[in-house]
Scaffold this active site. Structure first.
Site, mmCIF file in Angstrom:
data_model
loop_
_atom_site.group_PDB
_atom_site.id
_atom_site.type_symbol
_atom_site.label_atom_id
_atom_site.label_comp_id
_atom_site.label_asym_id
_atom_site.label_seq_id
_atom_site.Cartn_x
_atom_site.Cartn_y
_atom_site.Cartn_z
ATOM 1 N N LYS A 46 0.655 -3.864 4.503
ATOM 2 C CA LYS A 46 1.952 -4.468 4.850
ATOM 3 C C LYS A 46 2.127 -5.742 4.031
ATOM 4 O O LYS A 46 1.151 -6.463 3.788
ATOM 5 C CB LYS A 46 1.952 -4.801 6.346
ATOM 6 C CG LYS A 46 3.153 -5.587 6.848
ATOM 7 C CD LYS A 46 4.408 -4.752 6.936
ATOM 8 C CE LYS A 46 5.611 -5.576 7.392
ATOM 9 N NZ LYS A 46 6.877 -4.830 7.221
ATOM 10 N N CYS A 129 12.419 -7.917 0.262
ATOM 11 C CA CYS A 129 12.536 -7.780 1.719
ATOM 12 C C CYS A 129 13.911 -8.260 2.156
ATOM 13 O O CYS A 129 14.273 -9.409 1.911
ATOM 14 C CB CYS A 129 11.461 -8.592 2.444
ATOM 15 S SG CYS A 129 11.720 -8.528 4.236
HETATM 16 C C1 DHB Z 1 10.288 -5.763 5.830
HETATM 17 C C2 DHB Z 1 11.182 -4.874 5.286
HETATM 18 C C3 DHB Z 1 11.182 -4.646 3.933
HETATM 19 O O1 DHB Z 1 12.029 -3.753 3.342
HETATM 20 C C4 DHB Z 1 10.291 -5.295 3.130
HETATM 21 O O2 DHB Z 1 10.296 -5.106 1.825
HETATM 22 C C5 DHB Z 1 9.389 -6.174 3.674
HETATM 23 C C6 DHB Z 1 9.396 -6.398 5.034
HETATM 24 C C7 DHB Z 1 10.264 -6.070 7.261
HETATM 25 O O3 DHB Z 1 11.325 -6.055 7.892
HETATM 26 O O4 DHB Z 1 9.187 -6.421 7.766
#
Ligand code: DHB
Length: 310
Positions: A46, A129
């Protein structure tokens, strides 16, 4: 007939064409261990930030008939936790890809420097994001991308790639490709979710997720044509020293094959992994192999980038 689905990204050997995307089910040790034990070719973490984050208020994710709309807000353990996990993750036997998503160039310099000294295989810098209230997506600010790449590509020898937002105009593909060519970026991952989309529940007369007034990142089948176009456009604009990881709406072997034709060197799976769980990697791998075998293809390069003009 056997089909060889092995590939390499920036010299890192991958046993198959498919891996998880930074996104669902890759935040905690337990989740990452499940990815490592699946048929995913690598373990992608993540996106991390300098500090631990709780993320956005709930409800912050909803399944949709043809995909999903998350607005998680980068819940993660903080980069030092992932740095500590690297040796244990590597011991599970697969390449490790760390995703970082700082809120400033300084944040990203700190994190890239730290991971450069670690045993990770690839560093994916997330410039896209869409779900942090008040923070614009770096990928849509070309000057900032250039400044960031200047700073981030001199911090060590480990391959760096960037996760891009979807673009919708040829001028943007060209502008971004021209910036990428100036730096030793080894791969791009495209596309991230389509940011700031709104799903309304007509019964309750409300958005279906809470953060940002209901605005979230659209994922899944809805975005596959956009992902394919972004992979294709960049494949045609970039030279072969920048590889492409395709993402967006891959849920079966045929979807993965379409990304191969568009020119992807590997693909990542997000929404389908979220909905189906880690068995999706083996299923899609088998489907891709069967589909290619049926066409008489023996390896990825038999079809990679070979979209036929009409
Ligand atoms: C999240 C969503 C995304 O598309 C990303 O690139 C990074 C984080 C999120 O909402 O956590």
């Amino acid at each position: 007939m056997q089909v060889d689905l092995s590939t390499t990204i920036a010299g890192v050997q991958l046993d198959s064409y498919l891996m998880n995307a930074s996104g669902p089910k890759c935040t905690t040790w337990d989740e990452l261990e499940i990815v490592a034990q699946s048929a995913s070719a690598a373990v992608v973490t993540k996106s991390c930030t300098i500090e631990f984050r709780e993320g956005n208020p709930e409800p912050r994710y909803s399944d949709l008939p043809l995909g999903s709309i998350p607005s998680m807000g980068l819940p993660n353990l903080g980069y030092k936790a992932y740095l500590e996990m690297v040796p244990k993750l590597k011991a599970l036997g697969k390449p490790v890809v760390v995703s970082i998503s700082g809120f400033s160039i300084e944040d990203n310099i700190e994190m890239v420097s730290a991971f450069q000294k670690s045993d990770v295989d690839l560093i994916e810098v997330n410039f896209s994001c869409p779900n942090i209230p008040g923070k614009a997506q770096v990928a849509y600010d070309f000057e900032q991308v250039e400044c960031a790449l200047k700073a981030l590509t001199v911090l060590g020898d480990k391959p760096i790639g960037i996760k891009l937002a979807p673009y919708f105009d040829m001028s943007h593909f060209i502008a971004m490709a021209n910036i990428l060519k100036k730096f030793p970026v080894k791969f791009i991952t495209c596309v991230n979710s389509i940011g700031n989309t709104l799903i309304i529940d007509p019964v309750t007369e409300s958005p279906i997720i809470k953060p940002k007034g209901g605005f979230g990142g659209l994922c899944g089948d809805y975005i596959k044509p956009i992902g394919l176009a972004n992979v294709r456009a960049f494949r045609e604009l970039l030279t072969d020293d920048i590889q492409i990881i395709g993402v967006g709406g891959i849920k079966n072997g045929v979807d993965a094959f379409e990304y191969l034709l568009a020119g992807a060197d590997a693909v990542q799976i997000a929404t389908c992994f979220e909905k189906e769980g880690a068995n999706c990697f083996e299923r899609i791998e088998n489907e891709l192999a069967a589909f290619m075998a049926n066409k008489g293809y023996k390896k990825l390069s038999d079809a990679k980038g070979k979209l036929k003009p009409l």
